[in-house]
Design an enzyme around this catalytic site. Structure first.
Site, PDB file in Angstrom:
ATOM      1  N   HIS A 271       4.821   1.592   0.046  1.00 56.22           N
ATOM      2  CA  HIS A 271       4.241   2.223  -1.156  1.00 56.22           C
ATOM      3  C   HIS A 271       2.716   2.039  -1.165  1.00 56.22           C
ATOM      4  CE1 HIS A 271       8.292   1.535  -2.827  1.00 56.22           C
ATOM      5  NE2 HIS A 271       8.072   0.267  -2.913  1.00 56.22           N
ATOM      6  N   ASP A 322      14.520   1.858  -0.366  1.00 58.81           N
ATOM      7  CA  ASP A 322      13.992   0.895  -1.325  1.00 58.81           C
ATOM      8  C   ASP A 322      15.021   0.403  -2.345  1.00 58.81           C
ATOM      9  OD1 ASP A 322      12.390  -0.649  -2.923  1.00 58.81           O
ATOM     10  OD2 ASP A 322      10.970   0.891  -3.455  1.00 58.81           O
TER      11      ASP A 322
HETATM   12  C1  NGQ Z   1      11.079  -5.270  -5.532  1.00 54.66           C
HETATM   13  N1  NGQ Z   1      10.602  -2.956  -5.889  1.00 54.66           N
HETATM   14  O1  NGQ Z   1      10.619  -6.262  -4.965  1.00 54.66           O
HETATM   15  O2  NGQ Z   1      12.291  -5.056  -5.594  1.00 54.66           O
HETATM   16  C2  NGQ Z   1      10.117  -4.278  -6.096  1.00 54.66           C
HETATM   17  C3  NGQ Z   1       9.917  -4.521  -7.545  1.00 54.66           C
HETATM   18  C4  NGQ Z   1       7.856  -5.925  -7.711  1.00 54.66           C
HETATM   19  C5  NGQ Z   1       9.746  -1.952  -5.748  1.00 54.66           C
HETATM   20  N2  NGQ Z   1       8.501  -2.241  -5.648  1.00 54.66           N
HETATM   21  C6  NGQ Z   1       9.346  -5.836  -7.878  1.00 54.66           C
HETATM   22  N3  NGQ Z   1      10.141  -0.725  -5.722  1.00 54.66           N
HETATM   23  O3  NGQ Z   1       7.250  -5.150  -6.983  1.00 54.66           O
HETATM   24  O4  NGQ Z   1       7.304  -6.814  -8.333  1.00 54.66           O
HETATM   25 ZN    ZN Z   2      10.481  -2.666  -2.346  1.00 60.60          ZN
END
Ligand code: NGQ
Ligand code: ZN
Length: 464
Positions: A271, A322
């Site tokens: 991302h 993801d």
């Molecule tokens: C995660 N997911 O680590 O699962 C992350 C969210 C974050 C995405 N970035 C949590 N889509 O980035 O703090």
């Molecule tokens: Zn992620």
């Protein structure tokens, strides 16, 4: 004895393009020989059209269990951060058995959709009360067990997570299952190495979770733990994250990372959504890959990466599912193009030159970038060429050319039909992973058994 078998296809997508009458000789899970323009011989297993399996560069397998459960509106405006609270509440109660059952279901769905390798960005390390398991790599072993049971190629990316925000902010209670210091993390990396040791062509890297979750010093030390493997990091997914990074360092996250690290071909920037023109050019001109997860990025309201500008400068990308909100390889590629169409109000964007097929450009780009980001297909070396080539793992997808959206087509038009016109799947006929046929007529050979365990886990989790 090494099992040897041969597959013959009327057409196959090879690294140089589509070839006719292709015979692949498979030995010990790898492609031992490729012949083109040859007739089939007795003993060849015959199919119509073959493409290489795709790499899913970014998965949090456990999140498959909450897919669709965060789509109701909360008391205020919902966003990525309110979704994250829901996600933290879901993972709070997962047992090792749940983690394994959910991951296996996710991996079955990935294989059935045409992904043959997954980069598991694994950050759920500890017990529900935040203490290490008796075996600190317990949950990595559950992920590896799910990969073994389903056959998917695994690039395990143990995640280092220490802080709630830039500047070394202490972690929040909801993050207690993720937290390590660098020394205990080194143990998790070693445990991860043991967890994947018996899997064919598995690979190990490291994943500093995000610039939010590490200090500069920790980032240096974590990267040093993976002298040859891939390095993945979430970067610049949210505007709030960019603003916090600017406030902390005076630089945007991608610019900060490029300034402070030798970001080379081993890196995958997950991302890299919010980048300015200078960052786009710097990443495109570097050796790294960006990991785009457009279905999740749409679901979470992240924003749109400037893919067209980036590709025009020669940038490399892989795709990832993801959050696993919808596991669909073709759907990821479609959304990548559609996000550009919606914002630029034009068509056929992510391909260079008149006459180029968008589906083919996306598919081939994702094959090359995915192989680079996950390695593993070539004897565990990061940066293998990917695709159907001699020496590569026999990770092969046969398409159902009788599917209504594929009828009467060949070559690149098959990819356009699959990616843009075949909503709901049904295009993937057979999948071989490391030479073994794991999907036939669109169905994984262990789909029912995996689904039973998944359903038992989910019923229990959702009843509490
Ligand atoms: C995660 N997911 O680590 O699962 C992350 C969210 C974050 C995405 N970035 C949590 N889509 O980035 O703090
Ligand atoms: Zn992620």
């Amino acid at each position: 004895m090494t099992p040897v078998h041969t597959l013959w296809f009327d057409q196959a997508l090879l690294p140089d393009g589509w070839a006719r009458h292709v015979r692949l000789t498979i030995a010990a899970g790898r492609i031992a020989a490729i012949e083109t323009g040859v007739d089939h011989a007795p003993g060849d297993e015959r199919h119509v059209a073959a493409v290489p399996g795709l790499c899913n560069v970014h998965s949090h397998a456990f999140q498959r269990g909450m897919a669709g459960l965060a789509e109701t509106r909360g008391p205020a405006d919902d966003d990525f951060w309110t979704w994250r609270e829901v996600m933290y509440r879901f993972l709070d109660r997962l047992t090792p058995g749940d983690v394994e059952a959910i991951a296996a279901q996710a991996y079955v769905e990935m294989l059935e959709g045409g992904f043959t390798r997954v980069g598991e960005f694994h950050y759920l390390h500890h017990t529900p009360d935040g203490r290490p398991y008796a075996n600190p790599a317990e949950l990595a072993e559950r992920v590896a067990a799910a990969a073994e049971a389903t056959g998917i190629g695994l690039t395990l990316l143990p995640v280092f997570y220490a802080h709630a925000d830039f500047g070394g902010a202490p972690p929040k209670p909801g993050q207690r299952r993720f937290i390590s210091d660098v020394d205990s993390f080194a143990g998790l990396v070693e445990g991860g190495r043991r967890a994947i040791a018996a899997l064919p062509d598995a690979n190990l890297g490291v994943a500093p979770h995000s610039l939010r979750a590490v200090t500069p010093d920790e980032l240096q030390r974590v990267v040093a733990l993976a002298p040859i493997g891939p390095i993945h990091i979430h970067v610049a997914e949210q505007v709030k994250e960019v603003e916090a990074c600017l406030a902390w360092s005076g630089a945007r996250p991608v610019a900060w990372l490029l300034d402070h690290h030798d970001v080379d071909h081993r890196w995958c920037l997950i991302h890299a959504t919010h980048v300015d023109a200078a960052e786009v050019a710097a990443v495109a001109n570097g050796g790294e890959v960006v990991g785009l997860c457009t279905v999740t990025e749409a679901n979470l309201g992240d924003g749109v990466f400037p893919t067209a500008d980036y590709l025009a400068l020669g940038g490399r990308f892989g795709v990832g599912t993801d959050s696993n909100i919808a596991i669909d390889a073709a759907g990821e590629l479609k959304m990548l193009e559609y996000a550009q169409r919606l914002t630029r109000r034009s068509r056929n964007i992510l391909v260079a030159g008149e006459g180029g097929s968008v589906g083919s450009a996306l598919f081939r780009g994702a094959i090359a970038g995915g192989a680079q980001a996950l390695g593993g297909g070539h004897a565990g070396v990061s940066g293998g060429p990917g695709g159907l080539s001699v020496g590569a793992a026999a990770d092969i997808v046969a398409l159902d050319t009788e599917h209504p959206s594929l009828i009467g087509r060949s070559g690149d038009a098959l990819l356009d039909g699959w990616i843009f016109a075949a909503a709901g799947g049904g295009v993937v006929d057979c999948v071989w992973r490391h030479g073994a046929k794991v999907v036939e007529r669109g169905r994984h050979r262990h789909a029912s058994a995996v689904a039973r365990l998944y359903s038992a886990a989910l019923r229990r989790l959702l009843a509490t």
